[in-house]
Structure formats: C-alpha cells, structure tokens
Motif scaffolding. Sequence first.
Motif, mmCIF file in Angstrom:
data_model
loop_
_atom_site.group_PDB
_atom_site.id
_atom_site.type_symbol
_atom_site.label_atom_id
_atom_site.label_comp_id
_atom_site.label_asym_id
_atom_site.label_seq_id
_atom_site.Cartn_x
_atom_site.Cartn_y
_atom_site.Cartn_z
ATOM 1 N N ILE A 95 1.149 -1.178 0.168
ATOM 2 C CA ILE A 95 -0.427 -0.197 -0.098
ATOM 3 C C ILE A 95 0.803 1.198 0.110
ATOM 4 O O ILE A 95 0.881 2.126 -0.635
ATOM 5 N N ALA A 96 1.383 1.034 0.818
ATOM 6 C CA ALA A 96 2.855 2.438 1.025
ATOM 7 C C ALA A 96 3.544 2.977 -0.490
ATOM 8 O O ALA A 96 3.547 3.875 -1.057
ATOM 9 N N LYS A 97 3.738 1.657 -0.927
ATOM 10 C CA LYS A 97 4.215 1.508 -2.467
ATOM 11 C C LYS A 97 3.144 2.158 -3.688
ATOM 12 O O LYS A 97 4.051 2.579 -4.278
ATOM 13 N N GLU A 98 2.059 2.039 -2.887
ATOM 14 C CA GLU A 98 1.338 2.361 -4.312
ATOM 15 C C GLU A 98 0.728 3.677 -4.177
ATOM 16 O O GLU A 98 0.984 4.346 -5.258
ATOM 17 N N ILE A 99 0.980 3.833 -2.697
ATOM 18 C CA ILE A 99 0.014 5.921 -2.675
ATOM 19 C C ILE A 99 1.338 6.632 -3.285
ATOM 20 O O ILE A 99 1.090 7.216 -3.445
ATOM 21 N N ARG A 100 2.699 6.248 -2.819
ATOM 22 C CA ARG A 100 3.891 7.008 -3.870
ATOM 23 C C ARG A 100 4.092 7.078 -4.936
ATOM 24 O O ARG A 100 4.543 7.767 -5.379
ATOM 25 N N PHE A 101 3.522 5.491 -5.637
ATOM 26 C CA PHE A 101 3.621 5.666 -7.371
ATOM 27 C C PHE A 101 2.183 6.472 -7.307
ATOM 28 O O PHE A 101 2.256 7.195 -8.541
ATOM 29 N N ASP A 102 1.336 6.707 -7.100
ATOM 30 C CA ASP A 102 -0.333 6.505 -7.494
ATOM 31 C C ASP A 102 -0.735 8.094 -5.866
ATOM 32 O O ASP A 102 -1.417 7.449 -5.377
ATOM 33 N N PRO A 103 -0.370 9.883 -6.037
ATOM 34 C CA PRO A 103 -0.355 9.518 -4.422
ATOM 35 C C PRO A 103 -2.008 9.907 -5.161
ATOM 36 O O PRO A 103 -3.504 10.798 -3.446
ATOM 37 N N ASP A 104 -3.031 9.718 -5.620
ATOM 38 C CA ASP A 104 -4.721 10.233 -6.101
ATOM 39 C C ASP A 104 -4.831 8.827 -5.753
ATOM 40 O O ASP A 104 -6.868 8.988 -6.060
ATOM 41 N N ALA A 105 -4.292 7.751 -4.991
ATOM 42 C CA ALA A 105 -5.170 6.360 -5.194
ATOM 43 C C ALA A 105 -5.635 6.437 -3.929
ATOM 44 O O ALA A 105 -5.744 7.367 -2.723
ATOM 45 N N TRP A 106 -6.880 5.881 -3.086
ATOM 46 C CA TRP A 106 -7.995 5.683 -2.430
ATOM 47 C C TRP A 106 -7.465 4.542 -2.161
ATOM 48 O O TRP A 106 -7.683 3.292 -2.542
ATOM 49 N N ILE A 107 -7.340 3.828 -1.066
ATOM 50 C CA ILE A 107 -7.645 2.791 -0.001
ATOM 51 C C ILE A 107 -8.942 2.635 1.639
ATOM 52 O O ILE A 107 -8.764 3.796 2.068
ATOM 53 N N VAL A 108 -9.291 1.627 1.001
ATOM 54 C CA VAL A 108 -10.367 1.214 1.505
ATOM 55 C C VAL A 108 -10.035 -0.400 2.581
ATOM 56 O O VAL A 108 -9.159 -1.246 1.885
ATOM 57 N N GLU A 109 -9.935 -0.449 3.381
ATOM 58 C CA GLU A 109 -9.920 -1.556 4.257
ATOM 59 C C GLU A 109 -11.081 -1.990 4.732
ATOM 60 O O GLU A 109 -11.830 -1.120 5.320
ATOM 61 N N ILE A 110 -11.412 -3.240 4.640
ATOM 62 C CA ILE A 110 -12.702 -4.121 5.222
ATOM 63 C C ILE A 110 -11.790 -5.151 6.125
ATOM 64 O O ILE A 110 -10.858 -5.516 6.138
ATOM 65 N N GLU A 111 -12.500 -5.232 6.770
ATOM 66 C CA GLU A 111 -12.178 -6.316 7.800
ATOM 67 C C GLU A 111 -13.176 -7.721 8.174
ATOM 68 O O GLU A 111 -14.657 -7.182 7.697
ATOM 69 N N ASP A 112 -13.170 -8.976 7.322
ATOM 70 C CA ASP A 112 -13.795 -9.774 7.252
ATOM 71 C C ASP A 112 -13.268 -11.207 7.853
ATOM 72 O O ASP A 112 -12.482 -11.465 6.870
#
Length: 115
Positions: free
Chosen positions: A86-103
């Motif tokens: 996730i940290a790598k993706e944010i560095r690559f694309d600062p416009d990214a959305w991160i959604v977290e779900i728990e199940d």
Amino acid sequence: MSRLKSAIWVAAYLRRCQTEGIFGAVRRRGAEEAGAGFVKLALLDGRAWLFTPAPQSAYDDSHPVERVFAPTSPEAVAEQAVEERIAKEIRFDPDAWIVEIEDKAGRHFLDLAKS
C-alpha cells in the motif's frame, strides 16, 4: 459511457459491505474524480489480501463493467506485506484511494461491486 467517480464508487462499496455486517472504512481519500482504488481485506488473524485495479485486459468489451479488481496474491499474506505494498502504491499514485474492510471469512464482494 462516463466512468463513475471514485468517491461515489467507494461510498457504494462500503455500503454494500455494511449491509452484510462487514466493517469497512476509507483509510485514504484519493482524487474525487478518478483516483485508483485499492481494497485491503484484513482477515483479523495477521493475514490480509490487497485487491488492486485489474489490468485493462481483464475488461470485456462486450459487457462493460465499471471496476474490476484482482488480488495481488492467490492466498492471503502477512498483513505487514500488504501494508508495504500500500505504501508503495501511494508513492507511485498519490491520488489513490485506500479502503480497508475486515472479515474473518474473507468476504469482499468485489466480484459484485461492478456497475
């Protein structure tokens, strides 16, 4: 056909999870219009999955779909590995959305979260 705004898709996806009793939250807001969406599914046992936007080849022109996701691994991995990705993706694309779900059962509904 215009693409559904990311903010609207995320809200609809979280509502879908909520109706099934699955906790979910936006961890990071991206670009309202078209930020890429990433979904972390925490299994609550130290393992998780990360679902990323699928490559264009996953889309079928005969049946257009709003969003298609693919897991980054065939099996759940250590949650720390998902956090690093996730940290790598944010560095690559600062416009990214991160959604977290728990199940614990691993339900994610991404195969149903198509518009």
